[in-house]
Structure formats: structure tokens, C-alpha cells
Scaffold this active site. Structure first.
Site, PDB file in Angstrom:
ATOM      1  N   GLU A  29       0.839  -1.198   0.000  1.00 36.80           N
ATOM      2  CA  GLU A  29       0.000   0.000   0.000  1.00 36.80           C
ATOM      3  C   GLU A  29       0.877   1.253   0.000  1.00 36.80           C
ATOM      4  O   GLU A  29       1.851   1.338   0.744  1.00 36.80           O
ATOM      5  CB  GLU A  29      -0.912   0.030   1.231  1.00 36.80           C
ATOM      6  CG  GLU A  29      -1.780   1.294   1.292  1.00 36.80           C
ATOM      7  CD  GLU A  29      -2.707   1.311   2.479  1.00 36.80           C
ATOM      8  OE1 GLU A  29      -3.657   0.495   2.477  1.00 36.80           O
ATOM      9  OE2 GLU A  29      -2.476   2.117   3.404  1.00 36.80           O
ATOM     10  N   ARG A 119     -15.763   2.917   3.329  1.00 33.82           N
ATOM     11  CA  ARG A 119     -16.647   4.022   3.700  1.00 33.82           C
ATOM     12  C   ARG A 119     -15.855   5.316   3.797  1.00 33.82           C
ATOM     13  O   ARG A 119     -16.245   6.342   3.284  1.00 33.82           O
ATOM     14  CB  ARG A 119     -17.337   3.730   5.041  1.00 33.82           C
ATOM     15  CG  ARG A 119     -18.418   4.751   5.406  1.00 33.82           C
ATOM     16  CD  ARG A 119     -18.737   4.738   6.884  1.00 33.82           C
ATOM     17  NE  ARG A 119     -17.642   5.298   7.673  1.00 33.82           N
ATOM     18  CZ  ARG A 119     -17.642   5.365   8.997  1.00 33.82           C
ATOM     19  NH1 ARG A 119     -18.657   4.842   9.672  1.00 33.82           N
ATOM     20  NH2 ARG A 119     -16.625   5.908   9.649  1.00 33.82           N
ATOM     21  N   ASP A 121     -13.099   8.016   6.205  1.00 34.28           N
ATOM     22  CA  ASP A 121     -13.151   8.864   7.390  1.00 34.28           C
ATOM     23  C   ASP A 121     -13.237  10.325   6.963  1.00 34.28           C
ATOM     24  O   ASP A 121     -12.249  10.899   6.509  1.00 34.28           O
ATOM     25  CB  ASP A 121     -11.910   8.661   8.252  1.00 34.28           C
ATOM     26  CG  ASP A 121     -11.820   7.245   8.781  1.00 34.28           C
ATOM     27  OD1 ASP A 121     -12.866   6.714   9.206  1.00 34.28           O
ATOM     28  OD2 ASP A 121     -10.723   6.669   8.764  1.00 34.28           O
ATOM     29  N   ALA A 141     -19.809   1.301   2.663  1.00 36.28           N
ATOM     30  CA  ALA A 141     -18.976   0.567   1.712  1.00 36.28           C
ATOM     31  C   ALA A 141     -19.751  -0.506   0.964  1.00 36.28           C
ATOM     32  O   ALA A 141     -19.378  -0.880  -0.155  1.00 36.28           O
ATOM     33  CB  ALA A 141     -17.782  -0.059   2.438  1.00 36.28           C
ATOM     34  N   LYS A 181     -21.259  -6.969   2.177  1.00 38.18           N
ATOM     35  CA  LYS A 181     -20.279  -6.542   1.175  1.00 38.18           C
ATOM     36  C   LYS A 181     -20.007  -7.655   0.167  1.00 38.18           C
ATOM     37  O   LYS A 181     -19.889  -7.395  -1.038  1.00 38.18           O
ATOM     38  CB  LYS A 181     -18.971  -6.126   1.859  1.00 38.18           C
ATOM     39  CG  LYS A 181     -19.063  -4.860   2.703  1.00 38.18           C
ATOM     40  CD  LYS A 181     -17.733  -4.589   3.400  1.00 38.18           C
ATOM     41  CE  LYS A 181     -17.798  -3.366   4.289  1.00 38.18           C
ATOM     42  NZ  LYS A 181     -16.525  -3.136   5.018  1.00 38.18           N
ATOM     43  N   GLN A 192      -7.095  -4.406   8.737  1.00 39.90           N
ATOM     44  CA  GLN A 192      -6.369  -3.378   9.479  1.00 39.90           C
ATOM     45  C   GLN A 192      -5.153  -4.052  10.115  1.00 39.90           C
ATOM     46  O   GLN A 192      -5.137  -5.275  10.334  1.00 39.90           O
ATOM     47  CB  GLN A 192      -7.278  -2.789  10.555  1.00 39.90           C
ATOM     48  CG  GLN A 192      -6.658  -1.708  11.406  1.00 39.90           C
ATOM     49  CD  GLN A 192      -6.190  -0.530  10.571  1.00 39.90           C
ATOM     50  OE1 GLN A 192      -5.026  -0.505  10.167  1.00 39.90           O
ATOM     51  NE2 GLN A 192      -7.058   0.423  10.289  1.00 39.90           N
TER      52      GLN A 192
END
Length: 306
Positions: A29, A119, A121, A141, A181, A192
Site C-alpha cells: 500500500e 466508507r 473517514d 462501503a 459486502k 487493518q
């Protein structure tokens, strides 16, 4: 001063994995740069890690869509100038459904075929700890995933929280959301960061026990700045174990040992998960290549010859 015990441990790990090569699937990432200096650092990192042949690389999308143009520009350049497969992060906050749909179509037209649907922040919209979606926007999401799949045959990854989303009432609630989802078209969950392998494995088992069929990929966060890590962990309510704090205690002025510690912790984490059948790993690079590159080398992931 670097501890000889740390050097010995890393050498032992490297020898244990080098003989059979690596069967790991890795991904990275990055985040879009804010300045020319950060742009240079990012692209040095991309070039350095490109040779490791990751499955994909993701590019984040700032709070409230604040990096929309920079994210799109970074993803487009990765497509045009590298052999990498970019996955563009996309959120639904601070934007109408029409605006988000436009971004999705732009990605499809540019050749992007993988989106990480989150979604997000927002800079505003959180009241008493509760998220308030924009009235004319996608609510979450799940709706965003459905919109992405409606517009194009994208691969869609979504975020998962092994320790529960900080605004979720329970893990069972999170599992229900994940099921929605998947029903909307998501095919991968990227976790995470966490530091206890058991944390991820419990979550993986809970997903399986719930009958949810989706590929899960643990997110690995190599850490050298412990104070920075604690701030990030507090924001997402990720547990920072006491043993990790003890490892970094007193090393504020010893960057070299901190890097070696970070490598050792991440490598041990990956190897323990691999022993439990995990094959895919997503590394949060923080736009720095050297630490992640060294970790991958220890794990037996080597650059592919041109």
C-alpha cells in the site's frame, strides 16, 4: 548498538526459508504524495518494490476525498510507467453518488480493474462517535461496492477489522456487514494492521464459522516509529501489546536498532501466520521501500529478473 542476538535471529529465519523459496503472495500500500520531495520518495519506493512482483499495489484515498486528484494521478502513472497492477482506494464520504460514479468510470476508462471500496473517514460528519453519511451519497462501503460492480466488472477489495471496527457495536455486527459486502460483489477483505497473529486467526475462523466466503489478506505494518504507531493504533483502536512497547523502550535515538526490530517482528508475524495456512500478505509501506524490501528478502521473496 545493534544486538547480536537480533542479527542471529534474522539470519536463522532467513536460512529457514531460503532453501525452499517463497510461496507467499504479497501486495503493498502507498499513499499519494503531497509535495515534490514526497513524490520522489514515493517513486523511488515503487521502483524498488516493483521487482518483487507483488499481486497488486493499492493507493489510498484521503479523508473526505481530499486526495482524489492525486490518487487518480498516482494510479494512472503506475499503470502507464510500471508493470504493477494498481488498486485504487475509493470512499463515499463528502461526495454525491453521481460524483463517486464519475470517479469509478474514470478509473475504468484509465484501465484500472481493481478498487478498494471503503466508507472512509470524513473531516466532518462524526457526531458523538457516529458517522453521518451525506444525504445524496452512498451510505456505506456496501452500497459503494454495489455501485462499483454495477458500473464495471472490477475486482473489489474491502476493509476488515480483526479487532472490530472502532464504531461497531460488536464483532457479530462486523461479520453481518462483511456478508453484505460479499453479497454486493466484494471478493477480498484486507485487514487493518495488528500485532498478535492470534488476533487475525480468531477473526479468520469467525468469518469461516459464519459461512462467509471471501479471500482474507492480513495487513502487516512494519514499525520503526513507536510513538507514531501508537497514534495510528489509537485512531483505529488496534491493540499495541506490552511486549512490543518493551522492545522499543529506550530506542528513541537508535534508528538502526529500531529498523532491525521492526524487521524481526514483521517476519515472525508473517511466518507464524504462514504456518497457519495464510499465503497472502498486504504490507503498509508508508511510502518507504527499504524496510519492506528487507522483510520480503528475509521471507524468501526475491526480485524477479527482467
Amino acid at each position: 548498538m545493534i544486538s547480536p542476538n537480533l542479527q542471529t535471529r534474522l539470519s536463522s529465519i532467513a536460512r529457514s526459508v531460503s532453501s525452499g523459496g517463497s510461496h507467499l503472495n504479497i501486495s503493498f500500500e502507498f499513499f499519494p504524495p503531497k509535495s515534490e520531495e514526497m513524490e520522489l520518495s514515493l517513486w523511488n519506493s515503487i521502483r524498488r518494490l516493483e521487482g518483487l512482483n507483488p499481486s497488486f499495489v493499492s493507493v489510498t484515498y484521503g479523508a473526505g476525498g481530499s486526495t482524489r486528484e492525486r490518487t487518480h494521478r498516482t494510479v494512472k502513472r503506475i499503470l502507464d510507467e510500471t508493470s504493477l497492477k494498481p488498486a485504487a482506494h475509493l470512499t463515499c464520504v463528502e461526495a454525491s453518488r453521481a460524483e463517486v460514479d464519475e470517479v469509478i468510470r474514470e478509473y475504468w476508462a484509465a484501465g484500472v480493474r481493481h478498487i478498494v471500496a471503503l466508507r472512509g473517514d470524513p473531516p466532518t460528519g462524526l457526531q458523538d462517535g457516529q458517522y453521518t453519511p451525506r444525504a445524496d451519497g452512498y451510505q456505506n462501503a456496501t452500497e459503494l461496492t454495489a455501485a462499483i460492480k454495477r458500473i464495471g466488472d472490477f475486482e473489489v477489495s474491502v476493509g476488515v477489522y480483526p479487532e472490530k471496527h472502532p464504531q461497531s457495536p460488536s464483532l457479530d455486527f462486523d461479520l453481518d456487514v462483511l456478508r453484505q459486502k460479499v453479497d454486493a460483489g466484494a471478493t477480498r477483505g484486507i485487514s487493518q494492521f495488528f500485532f498478535e497473529p492470534e488476533t487475525y486467526l480468531r477473526f479468520r475462523d469467525a468469518v469461516a464459522d459464519a459461512g462467509i466466503e471471501i479471500e482474507l489478506t492480513p495487513g502487516i505494518m512494519p514499525v520503526t516509529n513507536f510513538k507514531g504507531l501508537k497514534r495510528m493504533a489509537a485512531a483505529c483502536e488496534a491493540n499495541v501489546p506490552g511486549w512490543l512497547a518493551e522492545l522499543f523502550d529506550g530506542l528513541d535515538d537508535d534508528a538502526e536498532t529500531r529498523k532491525l526490530l521492526a524487521s524481526a517482528v514483521a517476519v515472525e508475524q508473517v511466518l507464524e501466520l504462514e504456518r497457519e495456512g495464510v499465503e497472502n500478505f498486504h504490507f503498509y509501506t508508508l511510502n518507504r521501500a527499504e524496510l519492506v524490501y528487507s522483510i520480503c528478502r528475509v521471507l524468501g521473496v526475491k526480485a524477479v529478473s527482467a
